[in-house]
Design a protein around this motif. Structure first.
Motif, PDB file in Angstrom:
ATOM      1  N   PHE A 243       0.838  -1.208   0.000  1.00 58.21           N
ATOM      2  CA  PHE A 243       0.000   0.000   0.000  1.00 58.21           C
ATOM      3  C   PHE A 243       0.869   1.252   0.000  1.00 58.21           C
ATOM      4  O   PHE A 243       1.876   1.301   0.704  1.00 58.21           O
ATOM      5  CB  PHE A 243      -0.870   0.065   1.262  1.00 58.21           C
ATOM      6  CG  PHE A 243      -1.941  -0.979   1.340  1.00 58.21           C
ATOM      7  CD1 PHE A 243      -3.171  -0.784   0.729  1.00 58.21           C
ATOM      8  CD2 PHE A 243      -1.712  -2.162   2.034  1.00 58.21           C
ATOM      9  CE1 PHE A 243      -4.167  -1.751   0.816  1.00 58.21           C
ATOM     10  CE2 PHE A 243      -2.705  -3.131   2.124  1.00 58.21           C
ATOM     11  CZ  PHE A 243      -3.936  -2.929   1.516  1.00 58.21           C
ATOM     12  N   VAL A 244       0.419   2.259  -0.734  1.00 58.60           N
ATOM     13  CA  VAL A 244       1.034   3.592  -0.672  1.00 58.60           C
ATOM     14  C   VAL A 244       0.299   4.423   0.376  1.00 58.60           C
ATOM     15  O   VAL A 244      -0.929   4.425   0.411  1.00 58.60           O
ATOM     16  CB  VAL A 244       0.927   4.281  -2.056  1.00 58.60           C
ATOM     17  CG1 VAL A 244       1.084   5.794  -1.947  1.00 58.60           C
ATOM     18  CG2 VAL A 244       1.971   3.716  -3.036  1.00 58.60           C
ATOM     19  N   LEU A 245       1.050   5.128   1.235  1.00 58.16           N
ATOM     20  CA  LEU A 245       0.456   6.151   2.118  1.00 58.16           C
ATOM     21  C   LEU A 245       1.081   7.495   1.767  1.00 58.16           C
ATOM     22  O   LEU A 245       2.312   7.634   1.766  1.00 58.16           O
ATOM     23  CB  LEU A 245       0.714   5.851   3.599  1.00 58.16           C
ATOM     24  CG  LEU A 245       0.177   4.558   4.198  1.00 58.16           C
ATOM     25  CD1 LEU A 245       0.413   4.552   5.719  1.00 58.16           C
ATOM     26  CD2 LEU A 245      -1.303   4.321   3.901  1.00 58.16           C
ATOM     27  N   SER A 246       0.230   8.454   1.457  1.00 54.01           N
ATOM     28  CA  SER A 246       0.710   9.788   1.048  1.00 54.01           C
ATOM     29  C   SER A 246      -0.391  10.792   1.295  1.00 54.01           C
ATOM     30  O   SER A 246      -1.524  10.420   1.600  1.00 54.01           O
ATOM     31  CB  SER A 246       1.053   9.757  -0.453  1.00 54.01           C
ATOM     32  OG  SER A 246      -0.121   9.436  -1.195  1.00 54.01           O
ATOM     33  N   THR A 247      -0.064  12.089   1.128  1.00 54.46           N
ATOM     34  CA  THR A 247      -1.121  13.106   1.241  1.00 54.46           C
ATOM     35  C   THR A 247      -1.676  13.482  -0.127  1.00 54.46           C
ATOM     36  O   THR A 247      -2.677  14.180  -0.218  1.00 54.46           O
ATOM     37  CB  THR A 247      -0.591  14.408   1.889  1.00 54.46           C
ATOM     38  OG1 THR A 247       0.351  15.008   0.991  1.00 54.46           O
ATOM     39  CG2 THR A 247       0.059  14.163   3.227  1.00 54.46           C
ATOM     40  N   ASN A 248      -0.967  13.114  -1.186  1.00 51.99           N
ATOM     41  CA  ASN A 248      -1.330  13.462  -2.572  1.00 51.99           C
ATOM     42  C   ASN A 248      -1.099  14.947  -2.878  1.00 51.99           C
ATOM     43  O   ASN A 248      -1.670  15.484  -3.825  1.00 51.99           O
ATOM     44  CB  ASN A 248      -2.779  13.094  -2.913  1.00 51.99           C
ATOM     45  CG  ASN A 248      -3.091  11.625  -2.657  1.00 51.99           C
ATOM     46  OD1 ASN A 248      -2.200  10.864  -2.294  1.00 51.99           O
ATOM     47  ND2 ASN A 248      -4.318  11.245  -2.869  1.00 51.99           N
TER      48      ASN A 248
END
Ligand code: NDP
Ligand code: GDR
Length: 344
Positions: A243-248
């Protein structure tokens, strides 16, 4: 009571994750390295160092017998592998050590799980640094990798080792590709905390100016406390996945400098002296930001921006803190610490 091992509890994420798992009723075993001066300020600041369900275990990722003993003695349900030589800049000067700790270290733990108990769930702290040179915008779980540092390629090794052990031995091995996440507990060598700590010192008259490298690098910065919740959710998901976790959202280092000085009511004049003359001043003409080539990297990651849709849909995970709020919170904490003389 569930048992979790966190390798690297003395680091930023280790401290927040320990706090979260204790709140969830876990017995937490946090590993630390033997050192001549102990390094528990983060768990002390969070007020969890004396929690009866927190156990500190001396351990080094590079010592395979210690990996096996760790799992045999504790019999954990979950292992979060956060330990690493995590500073990209240093990885250029210490590539072999970085590869051993950040790359092979993860393999040591995976092997130990295979040997001791393949039912133990495993989380690997992967990173957006694996994307490196921009191949696609935004970056997702499917974006091709192009690491730009010994840290990046070591993490890529660990990422693929995690996937391989998942597929080969049916181990619940998860890789979380996390974009930069910061907090008042961030180490002072990383750019955000270096800036907020320096701004606090400038405000208090303890420092004249900040020395920085590449101001144009763009990063997707989130709040670390929210990212450790994502790690936990990945290990509770029905399948072991990536999974990617980011704020975008992405911002430049320059923007973070601006936001930080804004907290002490100073505006930087970017048109002022200019980078060629090696510095930028406040509107009143005081030199506050110096560009120093010493902080440039041999190969830079110019731009990172993630896409967290998969984590949002499948894990119900979403970041909430804006960069503005994160930055204000970091400056505020650094002002308090520097006033009290307790800055780490
Ligand atoms: P930190 O650098 O703050 O913490 C790293 C931890 O690893 C420290 O506890 C450190 O111990 C420990 N460690 C280092 N070498 C060894 C070793 N040989 N044996 C045992 N422990 C060791 O990192 P973060 O908390 O920021 O990050 C946690 C993990 O997530 C790291 O693996 C990092 O690479 C990764 N990551 C971080 C991101 C971020 O933005 N923060 C983004 C993506 C991934 P000591 O205190 O003794 O040095
Ligand atoms: P990064 O974080 O390399 O993204 O790795 P760092 O804060 O070190 O650098 C971010 C960007 O800022 C530029 N920069 C400077 N960096 C530092 N440290 N010091 C400076 O003076 C400076 N000036 C400009 C850098 O060149 C870079 O472009 C972090 C770590 O936490 C990794 O472990 C993690 O995997 C990634 O984030 C996602």
């Amino acid at each position: 009571m569930k048992k979790a091992i966190i390798t690297g509890i003395t680091g930023q994420d280790g401290a927040y994750l320990a706090e979260l798992l204790l709140q969830k009723g876990y017995k937490v075993y946090g590993t630390f390295r033997r050192s001549s001066s102990m390094n528990f300020w983060r768990i002390e600041e969070l007020g969890i160092s004396n929690n009866p369900n927190l156990h500190l275990v001396e351990y080094d990722l590079n010592d395979q017998t210690s990996n096996i003993r760790l799992l045999q003695n504790i019999e954990p349900d979950e292992v979060y592998n956060l330990a690493a030589q995590s500073f990209v800049g240093v990885s250029f000067d210490q590539p072999i050590y970085t590869a051993q700790t950040t790359g092979i270290g993860a393999l040591h733990l995976l092997e130990a799980i295979r040997i001791v108990n393949s039912k133990i769930k495993f989380y690997q702290a992967s990173t957006s640094e694996m994307f490196g040179k921009v191949q696609e915008i935004p970056q997702t779980e499917k974006t091709p990798f192009y690491p730009r540092s010994p840290y990046g390629f070591s993490k890529l090794f660990a990422h693929w080792a995690t996937i391989n052990y998942r597929e080969s031995y049916d181990i619940f091995a998860v890789s979380g590709i996390l974009f930069n996440h910061e907090s008042p507990l961030r180490g002072r060598e990383f750019v955000t905390r270096k800036i907020t700590d320096s701004v606090a010192k400038i405000h208090l008259g303890k420092l004249d100016k900040i020395e920085l490298g590449n101001l144009d690098a763009e990063r997707d910065w989130g709040f670390a406390k929210e990212y450790v919740e994502g790690m936990y959710k990945m290990l509770q998901y029905k399948e072991a996945e990536t999974f990617v976790l980011s704020t975008n959202v992405t911002n430049t280092v320059r923007k973070f400098v601006e936001l930080s000085f804004g907290n002490i009511d100073i505006q930087i004049d970017w048109k002022g002296k200019g980078e060629n003359e090696k510095g930028y001043c406040s509107k009143t003409g005081k030199l506050l930001v110096n560009v120093n080539p010493q902080f440039y990297r041999p190969a830079e990651v110019d731009m990172l921006i993630g896409d967290n849709s998969r984590a949002k849909t499948l894990l119900n995970w979403e970041p909430k803190t804006s960069l503005n709020d994160l930055c204000s919170n970091m400056v505020e904490m650094d002002l308090i610490r520097n006033k009290n003389g307790t800055s780490f």
